[in-house]
Scaffold this motif. Structure first.
Motif, PDB file in Angstrom:
ATOM      1  N   ARG A  15      -0.070  -4.465  19.240  1.00 12.87           N
ATOM      2  CA  ARG A  15       1.293  -4.194  18.747  1.00 12.87           C
ATOM      3  C   ARG A  15       1.773  -2.736  18.908  1.00 12.87           C
ATOM      4  NH1 ARG A  15       3.318  -0.578  15.315  1.00 12.87           N
ATOM      5  NH2 ARG A  15       5.418  -1.223  14.658  1.00 12.87           N
ATOM      6  N   ARG A  47       5.061   3.536   9.248  1.00 13.80           N
ATOM      7  CA  ARG A  47       4.818   2.075   9.259  1.00 13.80           C
ATOM      8  C   ARG A  47       4.479   1.635   7.753  1.00 13.80           C
ATOM      9  NH1 ARG A  47       3.140   3.446  14.173  1.00 13.80           N
ATOM     10  NH2 ARG A  47       0.902   3.847  13.865  1.00 13.80           N
ATOM     11  N   GLU A  83       8.951   1.766   7.343  1.00 19.15           N
ATOM     12  CA  GLU A  83       9.169   0.593   8.159  1.00 19.15           C
ATOM     13  C   GLU A  83       8.729  -0.861   7.661  1.00 19.15           C
ATOM     14  OE1 GLU A  83       7.821   1.653  12.002  1.00 19.15           O
ATOM     15  OE2 GLU A  83       9.569   3.034  12.369  1.00 19.15           O
ATOM     16  N   THR A 120       5.769  -1.943   7.887  1.00 14.96           N
ATOM     17  CA  THR A 120       5.186  -2.946   9.078  1.00 14.96           C
ATOM     18  C   THR A 120       4.065  -3.767   8.421  1.00 14.96           C
ATOM     19  OG1 THR A 120       5.698  -1.068  10.587  1.00 14.96           O
ATOM     20  CG2 THR A 120       4.202  -2.705  11.380  1.00 14.96           C
ATOM     21  N   TYR A 121       3.331  -3.084   7.672  1.00 18.02           N
ATOM     22  CA  TYR A 121       1.932  -3.851   7.257  1.00 18.02           C
ATOM     23  C   TYR A 121       2.167  -4.702   6.356  1.00 18.02           C
ATOM     24  CZ  TYR A 121       0.207   0.684   9.228  1.00 18.02           C
ATOM     25  OH  TYR A 121      -0.242   1.823  10.001  1.00 18.02           O
TER      26      TYR A 121
END
Lengths: 252, 260
Positions: free
Chosen positions: B20, B92, B96, B98-99
């Motif tokens: 990713r 992240r 964002e 993301t996790y």
């Protein structure tokens, strides 16, 4: 203009602690790490090449000017872009404050900040015996002028910048090389001859030379006038352009 | 909550995160090139420029730039790895999110941690290869043992990627990064990057020796100058231990923070 300046001062009274790290501690670490540490090797080897003074005394005023440039550029670009994007300028546009007053006030604040940070730096220089008296004061004013000469064009440019990433790029590809090759770490006269004239055009070189000659007491009237005139031209030119770009961004 | 059979790094799932990160990076090569700009500038201005003033370093009979270049390589590996697991992971994790999108998948928090560290190590290895190539082109390579810089940079980036991850779990917001700089910058300047340990007063030397960057630089510089000895095992063990402790702290704290 003073109102805008007052705003930034008020804000600064809340946030100055963090900024101390960047604008005061960083250059001081360089002063000790490079000036004293690397200087020990230089002084053993080639004392004659740097105008007969210790490497630390040579390097410190250069670092003073470079640090002024860096913090003035960061505040003048990232600070301005943030204020224009989602901060102070947005709130101020509906008020009677004109864009050029916002620009002037912010630049005044940056000048103030550079003055404070450079002042702390000069005190440390004096404590190490690298400069003294009127010479220190001259170097301090030189550094502040250097800062403004960078902050004004930076603000004129950054008020229109919408992505902070672009400021990062500018810092990496313009400010860092200036810092490295404007005579901060070594004299420009060491560079190959054909490239030296290029250095003389660099704004930071004028800032470094101004601070260094003042700090070491080797300044000449002609030399200093040229440096000051060059830096003033940048500051004033930057401000004049900022008046246009601020108006364009804030009163579209 | 996780069913741990095999250790995380043997599981394929970790690779999903590495993949990713790579798909994000592939869109532009600029992050890697950007990572090389600063070390090149330092190499030219201090290594070559100030190098002319320094002459030879006590105890080493090579031009100053040859002496400084391996140290800058080590710091580049350190910075590349550290930035990815500090700024990168923080962004992240907090900005964002993301996790938050990853955790409902079969990936565990440990998978994420190991994946981030792995991809940081790959990035660091790539920048090290780039910098080493430039060193060779610039004529700063004097011994073939300099190639050991590549496995060394893997170890260095392991230690600092894990360290960055552990530190990041303690951060509240971006201004906190300044406090990290308060440690990273002095370490960069003082861990014998630009001059040997012998410049320091004896009382200070143990302090410098304790720094992880000091060991990283030893591990790259000594072979690069053609000096091999069993003493190089000390930095190897130091970096493995440092990285593993940091890794343990990081995964523990991340698990606690993310699976409340």
């Amino acid at each position: 203009m003073l109102r805008a300046f007052g705003y930034w001062i008020t804000l600064y009274r809340r946030t100055w602690r963090g900024s101390i790290v960047i604008s005061v501690v960083n250059p001081m670490l360089f002063l000790v790490g490079i000036g004293a540490g690397l200087g020990a090797l230089v002084d053993d080897n080639a004392p004659a090449q740097i105008a007969g003074v210790s490497y630390a005394a040579f390097f410190a005023p250069g670092m003073l000017a470079a640090a002024a440039m860096q913090s003035a550029f960061l505040e003048g670009s990232a600070g301005v872009a943030r204020a224009a994007g989602y901060g102070a300028y947005r709130g101020a546009t509906p008020t009677p404050l004109e864009p050029e007053q916002l620009a002037g006030g912010h630049l005044l604040f940056i000048a103030f900040r550079v003055l404070i940070a450079s002042g702390a730096f000069v005190v440390v220089m004096a404590a190490f015996g690298l400069t003294a008296g009127w010479q220190a004061l001259g170097a301090l004013l030189g550094a502040t002028l250097t800062g403004v000469a960078f902050a004004a064009p930076a603000a004129a440019w950054a008020v229109g910048v919408r992505k902070l990433r672009h400021i990062d790029t500018m810092f990496r590809f313009v400010i860092m090389p200036l810092y490295m090759f404007s005579g901060t770490f070594f004299a420009v006269s060491q560079l190959p001859e054909w490239i030296q004239p290029v250095s003389y055009l660099l704004p930071l070189w004028h800032g470094v030379e101004l601070c260094r000659t003042l700090s070491l007491g080797t300044a000449t009237i002609t030399g200093s006038s040229i440096h000051v005139a060059y830096l003033l031209a940048l500051a004033i030119g930057g401000f004049l352009i900022a008046r246009i770009t601020y108006r364009r961004r804030l009163h579209p | 909550m996780t069913t741990v059979g095999a250790p995380a790094w043997t599981r394929r799932r970790t690779l999903a995160l590495v993949e990713r990160n790579f798909m994000v990076y592939r869109r532009s090569i600029t992050p890697l090139l950007n990572a090389l700009v600063e070390p090149i500038l330092y190499l030219l201005s201090i290594g070559v420029g100030v190098g002319l003033l320094v002459g030879t370093v006590p105890g080493v009979d090579v031009p100053y730039a040859v002496y400084v270049a391996p140290a800058i390589l080590a710091t580049t590996a350190m910075n590349t790895a550290f930035n990815q697991t500090s700024f990168g992971v923080f962004t992240r994790m907090k900005i964002e999110k993301t996790y938050d999108a990853i955790l409902p998948t079969p990936l565990s928090v440990t998978d994420i941690a190991v994946g981030e560290v792995t991809s940081a190590m790959i990035n660091a290895l790539l920048t090290s290869i780039g910098f080493l190539t430039l060193m060779a082109v610039g004529g700063l390579v004097t011994s073939a043992w300099v190639l050991l810089a590549l496995p060394a940079s893997v170890l260095i980036s392991y230690a600092f990627a894990a360290g960055g991850l552990a530190v990041t779990t303690y951060l509240r917001d971006f201004p906190d990064f300044q406090y990290i700089q308060l440690f990273m910058l002095p370490m960069y300047l003082f861990a014998t990057t630009f001059y040997p340990l012998s410049v320091y007063p004896e009382a200070v030397q143990p302090l410098i020796r304790a720094l992880p960057l000091y060991h990283s630089i030893e591990l790259v510089r000594e072979p690069a100058l053609g000096r091999l000895s069993w003493d190089l095992l000390i930095p190897v063990f130091y970096l493995i231990a440092f990285g593993s402790i940091a890794m343990y702290v990081a995964t523990r704290r991340m698990t606690r923070a993310m699976l409340r």
